[in-house]
Design a protein around this motif. Structure first.
Motif, PDB file in Angstrom:
ATOM      1  N   PRO A 562       0.817  -1.224   0.000  1.00  0.00           N
ATOM      2  CA  PRO A 562       0.000   0.000   0.000  1.00  0.00           C
ATOM      3  C   PRO A 562       0.852   1.275   0.000  1.00  0.00           C
ATOM      4  CG  PRO A 562      -0.919  -1.610   1.523  1.00  0.00           C
ATOM      5  CD  PRO A 562       0.394  -2.181   1.044  1.00  0.00           C
ATOM      6  N   ALA A 563       1.956   1.287   0.753  1.00  0.00           N
ATOM      7  CA  ALA A 563       2.811   2.494   0.792  1.00  0.00           C
ATOM      8  C   ALA A 563       3.432   2.762  -0.572  1.00  0.00           C
ATOM      9  CB  ALA A 563       3.897   2.323   1.844  1.00  0.00           C
ATOM     10  N   ALA A 564       3.863   1.704  -1.253  1.00  0.00           N
ATOM     11  CA  ALA A 564       4.454   1.875  -2.587  1.00  0.00           C
ATOM     12  C   ALA A 564       3.385   2.342  -3.570  1.00  0.00           C
ATOM     13  CB  ALA A 564       5.073   0.561  -3.058  1.00  0.00           C
ATOM     14  N   ASN A 565       2.205   1.758  -3.466  1.00  0.00           N
ATOM     15  CA  ASN A 565       1.122   2.141  -4.381  1.00  0.00           C
ATOM     16  C   ASN A 565       0.716   3.604  -4.191  1.00  0.00           C
ATOM     17  OD1 ASN A 565       1.175  -0.426  -5.369  1.00  0.00           O
ATOM     18  ND2 ASN A 565      -0.553  -1.158  -4.126  1.00  0.00           N
ATOM     19  N   ALA A 566       0.922   4.119  -2.968  1.00  0.00           N
ATOM     20  CA  ALA A 566       0.582   5.525  -2.706  1.00  0.00           C
ATOM     21  C   ALA A 566       1.654   6.479  -3.233  1.00  0.00           C
ATOM     22  CB  ALA A 566       0.393   5.724  -1.203  1.00  0.00           C
ATOM     23  N   GLY A 567       2.816   5.937  -3.593  1.00  0.00           N
ATOM     24  CA  GLY A 567       3.866   6.779  -4.158  1.00  0.00           C
ATOM     25  C   GLY A 567       5.039   7.033  -3.230  1.00  0.00           C
ATOM     26  N   LEU A 568       5.011   6.457  -2.041  1.00  0.00           N
ATOM     27  CA  LEU A 568       6.127   6.666  -1.104  1.00  0.00           C
ATOM     28  C   LEU A 568       7.366   5.898  -1.561  1.00  0.00           C
ATOM     29  CD1 LEU A 568       3.923   6.437   2.058  1.00  0.00           C
ATOM     30  CD2 LEU A 568       5.399   8.399   1.540  1.00  0.00           C
ATOM     31  N   ALA A 569       8.529   6.380  -1.148  1.00  0.00           N
ATOM     32  CA  ALA A 569       9.786   5.757  -1.565  1.00  0.00           C
ATOM     33  C   ALA A 569      10.819   5.887  -0.457  1.00  0.00           C
ATOM     34  CB  ALA A 569      10.315   6.418  -2.841  1.00  0.00           C
ATOM     35  N   PRO A 570      11.811   4.991  -0.448  1.00  0.00           N
ATOM     36  CA  PRO A 570      12.901   5.106   0.526  1.00  0.00           C
ATOM     37  C   PRO A 570      13.609   6.451   0.389  1.00  0.00           C
ATOM     38  CG  PRO A 570      13.041   3.019  -0.665  1.00  0.00           C
ATOM     39  CD  PRO A 570      11.998   3.839  -1.348  1.00  0.00           C
ATOM     40  N   GLY A 571      14.063   6.980   1.508  1.00  0.00           N
ATOM     41  CA  GLY A 571      14.788   8.247   1.492  1.00  0.00           C
ATOM     42  C   GLY A 571      13.885   9.426   1.806  1.00  0.00           C
ATOM     43  N   MET A 572      12.556   9.270   1.597  1.00  0.00           N
ATOM     44  CA  MET A 572      11.643  10.364   1.962  1.00  0.00           C
ATOM     45  C   MET A 572      11.584  10.477   3.488  1.00  0.00           C
ATOM     46  SD  MET A 572       8.395   9.854  -0.535  1.00  0.00           S
ATOM     47  CE  MET A 572       8.494   9.979  -2.312  1.00  0.00           C
ATOM     48  N   ARG A 573      11.199  11.656   3.945  1.00  0.00           N
ATOM     49  CA  ARG A 573      11.101  11.890   5.384  1.00  0.00           C
ATOM     50  C   ARG A 573       9.630  12.030   5.757  1.00  0.00           C
ATOM     51  NH1 ARG A 573      11.765  15.626   9.274  1.00  0.00           N
ATOM     52  NH2 ARG A 573      11.477  17.435   7.933  1.00  0.00           N
ATOM     53  N   LEU A 574       9.193  11.215   6.686  1.00  0.00           N
ATOM     54  CA  LEU A 574       7.803  11.292   7.110  1.00  0.00           C
ATOM     55  C   LEU A 574       7.635  12.502   8.029  1.00  0.00           C
ATOM     56  CD1 LEU A 574       5.068   9.941   6.915  1.00  0.00           C
ATOM     57  CD2 LEU A 574       5.714   8.438   8.799  1.00  0.00           C
ATOM     58  N   VAL A 575       6.630  13.337   7.737  1.00  0.00           N
ATOM     59  CA  VAL A 575       6.439  14.570   8.500  1.00  0.00           C
ATOM     60  C   VAL A 575       5.184  14.502   9.369  1.00  0.00           C
ATOM     61  CG1 VAL A 575       6.116  17.073   8.343  1.00  0.00           C
ATOM     62  CG2 VAL A 575       7.596  15.903   6.689  1.00  0.00           C
ATOM     63  N   ALA A 576       4.067  14.071   8.781  1.00  0.00           N
ATOM     64  CA  ALA A 576       2.797  14.077   9.523  1.00  0.00           C
ATOM     65  C   ALA A 576       1.913  12.913   9.109  1.00  0.00           C
ATOM     66  CB  ALA A 576       2.065  15.402   9.285  1.00  0.00           C
ATOM     67  N   VAL A 577       1.040  12.523  10.036  1.00  0.00           N
ATOM     68  CA  VAL A 577       0.086  11.441   9.799  1.00  0.00           C
ATOM     69  C   VAL A 577      -1.313  12.011  10.024  1.00  0.00           C
ATOM     70  CG1 VAL A 577      -0.713   9.172  10.562  1.00  0.00           C
ATOM     71  CG2 VAL A 577       1.735   9.726  10.619  1.00  0.00           C
ATOM     72  N   ASN A 578      -2.132  11.979   9.003  1.00  0.00           N
ATOM     73  CA  ASN A 578      -3.482  12.550   9.074  1.00  0.00           C
ATOM     74  C   ASN A 578      -3.461  13.971   9.644  1.00  0.00           C
ATOM     75  OD1 ASN A 578      -4.580  10.221   7.978  1.00  0.00           O
ATOM     76  ND2 ASN A 578      -5.020   9.304   9.989  1.00  0.00           N
ATOM     77  N   GLY A 579      -2.503  14.770   9.191  1.00  0.00           N
ATOM     78  CA  GLY A 579      -2.447  16.179   9.553  1.00  0.00           C
ATOM     79  C   GLY A 579      -1.708  16.479  10.849  1.00  0.00           C
ATOM     80  N   ARG A 580      -1.293  15.450  11.585  1.00  0.00           N
ATOM     81  CA  ARG A 580      -0.614  15.687  12.863  1.00  0.00           C
ATOM     82  C   ARG A 580       0.847  15.243  12.767  1.00  0.00           C
ATOM     83  NH1 ARG A 580      -2.454  13.338  18.800  1.00  0.00           N
ATOM     84  NH2 ARG A 580      -0.766  14.369  19.958  1.00  0.00           N
ATOM     85  N   LYS A 581       1.734  16.039  13.415  1.00  0.00           N
ATOM     86  CA  LYS A 581       3.160  15.704  13.386  1.00  0.00           C
ATOM     87  C   LYS A 581       3.354  14.249  13.794  1.00  0.00           C
ATOM     88  CE  LYS A 581       7.608  17.059  15.278  1.00  0.00           C
ATOM     89  NZ  LYS A 581       8.330  17.845  16.256  1.00  0.00           N
ATOM     90  N   TRP A 582       4.128  13.540  13.010  1.00  0.00           N
ATOM     91  CA  TRP A 582       4.198  12.089  13.198  1.00  0.00           C
ATOM     92  C   TRP A 582       5.099  11.693  14.354  1.00  0.00           C
ATOM     93  CZ3 TRP A 582       6.742   7.279  12.596  1.00  0.00           C
ATOM     94  CH2 TRP A 582       8.132   7.348  12.556  1.00  0.00           C
ATOM     95  N   ASN A 583       4.738  10.583  14.965  1.00  0.00           N
ATOM     96  CA  ASN A 583       5.673   9.791  15.771  1.00  0.00           C
ATOM     97  C   ASN A 583       5.177   8.343  15.649  1.00  0.00           C
ATOM     98  OD1 ASN A 583       3.864   9.076  17.898  1.00  0.00           O
ATOM     99  ND2 ASN A 583       4.181  11.106  18.812  1.00  0.00           N
ATOM    100  N   ILE A 601      -5.151   6.540   4.894  1.00  0.00           N
ATOM    101  CA  ILE A 601      -4.239   7.147   5.881  1.00  0.00           C
ATOM    102  C   ILE A 601      -3.409   8.170   5.111  1.00  0.00           C
ATOM    103  CG2 ILE A 601      -2.348   6.711   7.496  1.00  0.00           C
ATOM    104  CD1 ILE A 601      -3.355   3.746   7.570  1.00  0.00           C
ATOM    105  N   GLU A 602      -3.445   9.430   5.560  1.00  0.00           N
ATOM    106  CA  GLU A 602      -2.737  10.478   4.818  1.00  0.00           C
ATOM    107  C   GLU A 602      -1.374  10.738   5.442  1.00  0.00           C
ATOM    108  OE1 GLU A 602      -5.116  13.931   4.284  1.00  0.00           O
ATOM    109  OE2 GLU A 602      -6.575  12.883   3.008  1.00  0.00           O
ATOM    110  N   LEU A 603      -0.336  10.459   4.676  1.00  0.00           N
ATOM    111  CA  LEU A 603       1.028  10.652   5.156  1.00  0.00           C
ATOM    112  C   LEU A 603       1.653  11.837   4.419  1.00  0.00           C
ATOM    113  CD1 LEU A 603       2.328   6.956   5.316  1.00  0.00           C
ATOM    114  CD2 LEU A 603       1.198   8.304   7.096  1.00  0.00           C
ATOM    115  N   LEU A 604       2.033  12.864   5.194  1.00  0.00           N
ATOM    116  CA  LEU A 604       2.751  13.997   4.598  1.00  0.00           C
ATOM    117  C   LEU A 604       4.241  13.670   4.660  1.00  0.00           C
ATOM    118  CD1 LEU A 604       2.949  16.933   3.521  1.00  0.00           C
ATOM    119  CD2 LEU A 604       3.036  17.687   5.922  1.00  0.00           C
ATOM    120  N   ALA A 605       4.868  13.643   3.486  1.00  0.00           N
ATOM    121  CA  ALA A 605       6.291  13.277   3.446  1.00  0.00           C
ATOM    122  C   ALA A 605       7.073  14.326   2.684  1.00  0.00           C
ATOM    123  CB  ALA A 605       6.467  11.910   2.805  1.00  0.00           C
ATOM    124  N   GLN A 606       8.331  14.458   3.059  1.00  0.00           N
ATOM    125  CA  GLN A 606       9.238  15.399   2.390  1.00  0.00           C
ATOM    126  C   GLN A 606      10.146  14.610   1.463  1.00  0.00           C
ATOM    127  OE1 GLN A 606      11.697  17.635   5.084  1.00  0.00           O
ATOM    128  NE2 GLN A 606      12.636  18.844   3.443  1.00  0.00           N
TER     129      GLN A 606
END
Ligand code: ZN
Length: 654
Positions: A562-583, A601-606
C-alpha cells in the motif's frame, strides 16, 4: 561473519581510488616484476605493532622483512577471510616508508591493483625495514572499515597492519609479532604468546595465516571468564568494554555460555583448535559485528549486552561465530579456501558457510538456553515473513545472493526488499531447517542434521587445518546420513523465484506462519535497539525513527505494498500522519483506526525540497509475524531446539 539484518551494520567496501604511475617505462618495469622472497621459518619476518595511540585511532607498525636483491612486490591484504569481500582497508594504510641498508628505498604503487607496492631491493640488502600506520575511523561510516578502537579499548586485526611479499602462500610465510599496549591495558588472543615482559608482548613464530586469523582484543576494562573450567582445549571469553559496569555478566549468563561450549561438543564430537577465545567487545562506539576465526572470534555488540536481558536473549552472535570454527574455518568451500589474501574468493557456497551457520547459530543459542524458545520461534517467524515478502526474489534467486556476496555486504537498507541482500543467511536457515525435518521424517526420528554435522565437521580433535569441500561433497555426506535427492532439493531452493519463501521446513516441524496485531518480540527488541519502526507487513514501510528532525526517514518501501502504491519511496522523510506531526505511536494509532474502514491514511512526506500528501489505502490493521502450532502435527521444532549436552550447573562465582 555475522549479519544482523535489522542492523544492516556491515563492513564497508572500499571506495575506489585510482592512482597512476608517472611513466610508461615504470609500468613496463614494474608490471612484470618477479616477486622475490628470502623469508623462511628460520628467518622470519618481524611485525611490531604499537597500540599506545589506539585511543587516538592510529595503530603504528614496523615490519622487518628478509629479502634478496631484485624486484619485490609487497601486498596489503585485500580479500579478508570471513568478510567474503575485497575489503582490506588500503585507504587507511598511511605513512609508508621503506628502508634497506641504512637508506630509504622508494616504492611505487601498482597502477591497476591498489594493494600492490613495487620495490627494487638494492644489491647487498637482505632486510627491509618498513614503517607505516593504520588509521582507524573514529565513528562508524558505512563506506569504510568500522572503528577498531575507542578511548578505552581496541581490537587489533593483524591484516590492517600487515604487508607481505606476493607469491608464497600465507601458510608458508613465518611472522613473529610483537605488541605494545597503553599502560594498564589487558589483552586476550588465541595467538600463542612466547613472552610477556609487561611493556611488550612477544608472540611465538607463526604462519602468517595464523597471525592474521588471530586478532587481539585489548582494553583498560577487560576481564576473562573461563567457559570450560578444567577442560582441554580451554575456552575463554575476554570481555572488553568502555567502562567496568558492562563486564558484569550474571551467573546465569555465564552458565548459558558454558552450556554453549558443551552443546558444540555434543553436536560435533570433535574440536579443531588448540584453544578457543571469544573476543567480546561491548561498546556503543562500535557497530555490532562479528567475524569468525579458527581459534577465536571478533564479537562486537551493545555495551549493555550482559546488563539488558533482552539483548542477551536476542543475540546469536557468539554461537554463530563459534559454529564457524567448524563450518567455515575447518571445513571451507573450495572457492573460499584461497592461498593468500589477494586471490579473489568465490561465494557460491555461502548458503552452506553462512546459511548452515545461521541455522545452527540460532539453534545452539536455543539449546544452550541463551535464547528462550519463545524468542527462537519469534526469530523464525520474523525471518520467514520478511523472506516470504521479498519482491526481489522475482528477479534474483538465492544462489545469486551468494555468488554476488562480495558486493552485497555494505549496502544501505534503501530498496533492500527489491535488491535483496545477503539472504543466504536467513533463507539458509529455512532451507536447512527443511533438510533437518526431511532427515528426521525419512529416518523415523533416528537421524537428524546433527548426524550430518558430526560426520562432516567432527572426526577426531585436531589443531587448526582447512579441509575444503564442494557442493558434491555436501550432497554425498547428506546421502550417507539419509539417501534423498539432495542435489535437486538444494538446486530447487537456490533457484526459487517464488512466490514466497521456502516455508516447508516450518510446516514439517509443526508450525505455520501467521500474522496478528501483537508485535513480534524478536523484532521489537531489534526495533528499539536500532530505532526503527517495522510496518513491513501492513503499510509496507520500514522507518528509521531516532526522533530527530533530520534523522527520521523511510528506510524501505516494499514494492507492491500500500505504501508503494501511494507513491512513497525510501529516502523520503515522514512529517505528519493525518495532519498531525508524526511519531511511531501516532502512526500505529492511525493504522489501527483505519482498520476495516474506508478512509485512506494520509502521510505527509518530504522528498528533497518538496512536500506532498500520500494517501495510503490500507485497512488491514497492524500485522506482525508469529508461529502458530499446526493441529495434529508433532512439534519437531522444540525437539530440535532441546538441550543435547549434559546440563551445566549454575555457579554463583566464576
Ligand atoms: Zn557468519
Amino acid at each position: 561473519m555475522w549479519y544482523a539484518f535489522a542492523d544492516c551494520q556491515e563492513r564497508a567496501l572500499l571506495s575506489r581510488i585510482y592512482f597512476s604511475l608517472s611513466s610508461v617505462l615504470a609500468l613496463l618495469t614494474l608490471g612484470f616484476a618477479i616477486p622475490c622472497c628470502a623469508q623462511t621459518a628460520q628467518n622470519p619476518a618481524h611485525l611490531d605493532v604499537d597500540l599506545r595511540d589506539a585511543p587516538r585511532h592510529i595503530f603504528h607498525a614496523k615490519l622487518t622483512l628478509p629479502v634478496s636483491a631484485g624486484p619485490l612486490t609487497l601486498v596489503y591484504p585485500k580479500w579478508i577471510p570471513g568478510e567474503h569481500s575485497p575489503t582490506g582497508p588500503i585507504a587507511d594504510l598511511v605513512g609508508l616508508k621503506i628502508a634497506g641498508g641504512g637508506k630509504e628505498i622508494s616504492w611505487r604503487r601498482d597502477d591497476v591493483d591498489m594493494y600492490k607496492f613495487h620495490v627494487e631491493v638494492p644489491k647487498a640488502v637482505n632486510t627491509l625495514d618498513l614503517s607505516y600506520d593504520y588509521v582507524s575511523p573514529a565513528e562508524n561510516d558505512r563506506t569504510r572499515e568500522p572503528p577498531s578502537s575507542t578511548a578505552k579499548l581496541a581490537v587489533l586485526n593483524w591484516y590492517m597492519v600487515t604487508l607481505y611479499p606476493l607469491g608464497p602462500k600465507s601458510d608458508d610465510l613465518t611472522y613473529v609479532a610483537t605488541l605494545h599496549l597503553p599502560a594498564g591495558w589487558k589483552y586476550g588472543t588465541a595467538l600463542p604468546v612466547a613472552k610477556d615482559s609487561g611493556d611488550m608482548i612477544e608472540f611465538a613464530p607463526a604462519p602468517l595465516t595464523t597471525v592474521i586469523d588471530s586478532p587481539v582484543i585489548a582494553g583498560e576494562y577487560l576481564r576473562d571468564i573461563d567457559l570450560s573450567p578444567g577442560e582441554t582445549p580451554p575456552h575463554t571469553v575476554h570481555v572488553a568494554a568502555d567502562g567496568p559496569a558492562p563486564l558484569q555478566a550474571t551467573p546465569a549468563e555465564v552458565q548459558h555460555l558454558r552450556q554453549l561450549v558443551a552443546e558444540t561438543g555434543a553436536l560435533f564430537g570433535a574440536r579443531h583448535y588448540r584453544r578457543y577465545d571469544f573476543l567480546l567487545t561491548l561498546s556503543d562506539r562500535m557497530p555490532p559485528d562479528g567475524v569468525e576465526h579458527h581459534e577465536s572470534s571478533d564479537d562486537r555488540t551493545e555495551e549493555n549486552y550482559f546488563l539488558d536481558p533482552g539483548l542477551f536473549e536476542r543475540s546469536e552472535l557468539l554461537s554463530h561465530e563459534f559454529m564457524h570454527s567448524w563450518n567455515g574455518k575447518y571445513r571451507r568451500p573450495a572457492g573460499l579456501a584461497t592461498p593468500d589474501y589477494q586471490t579473489p574468493m568465490k561465494g557460491d557456497l555461502l548458503w552452506v558457510y553462512e546459511g548452515l551457520t545461521q541455522y545452527y547459530g540460532v539453534m545452539l543459542a536455543a539449546r544452550a538456553g541463551m535464547m528462550p524458545l519463545t524468542i527462537f520461534r519469534e526469530y523464525l517467524a520474523s525471518t520467514a515473513a520478511y523472506l516470504n515478502d521479498r519482491p526481489g526474489r522475482t528477479w534474483r534467486d538465492l544462489q545469486d545472493t551468494a555468488t554476488a556476496a562480495q558486493i552485497l555486504y555494505s549496502l544501505p537498507p534503501e530498496w533492500a526488499s527489491w535488491r535483496r541482500s545477503v539472504d543466504y543467511y536467513d533463507e539458509g536457515t529455512l532451507i536447512w531447517l527443511e533438510a533437518d525435518t526431511i532427515i528426521r521424517k525419512k529416518s523415523h526420528g533416528d537421524k537428524s542434521l546433527d548426524d550430518f554435522c558430526r560426520e562432516f565437521y567432527g572426526g577426531t580433535n585436531t589443531p587448526p587445518k582447512v579441509v575444503p569441500y564442494t557442493f558434491g561433497d555436501v550432497v554425498a555426506a547428506l546421502n550417507q546420513i539419509e539417501p534423498y535427492d539432495w542435489r535437486n532439493f538444494f538446486d530447487t531452493g537456490l533457484q526459487l523465484h517464488g512466490p514466497g519463501a521456502p516455508l516447508d521446513g516450518l510446516e514439517n516441524s509443526g508450525w505455520k506462519l501467521v500474522f496478528t496485531d501483537a508485535p513480534n518480540e524478536y523484532e521489537h527488541i531489534a526495533e528499539v535497539a536500532d530505532q526503527e519502526v517495522e510496518l513491513q507487513f501492513s503499510l509496507g514501510l520500514l522507518l528509521h525513527a531516532p526522533g530527530g528532525e533530520d534523522g527520521d526517514h523511510i528506510l524501505d518501501v516494499i514494492p507492491g505494498s500500500p505504501a508503494a502504491n501511494a507513491g512513497l519511496a525510501p529516502g523520503m522523510r515522514l512529517v505528519a500522519v493525518n495532519g498531525r506531526k508524526w511519531n511511531p505511536d501516532i502512526l500505529r494509532d492511525a493504522i489501527a483506526r483505519a482498520k476495516n474502514g474506508t478512509e485512506s491514511i494520509e502521510l505527509l512526506a518530504q522528498n528533497g525540497d518538496f512536500f506532498e500528501v500520500y494517501k495510503v489505502d490500507y485497512h488491514g490493521g497492524e500485522r506482525y509475524p508469529h508461529l502458530e502450532p499446526l493441529n495434529g502435527k508433532t512439534d519437531l521444532l522444540s525437539e530440535i531446539a532441546k538441550m543435547k549436552a549434559a546440563a551445566i550447573p549454575l555457579s554463583k562465582s566464576y
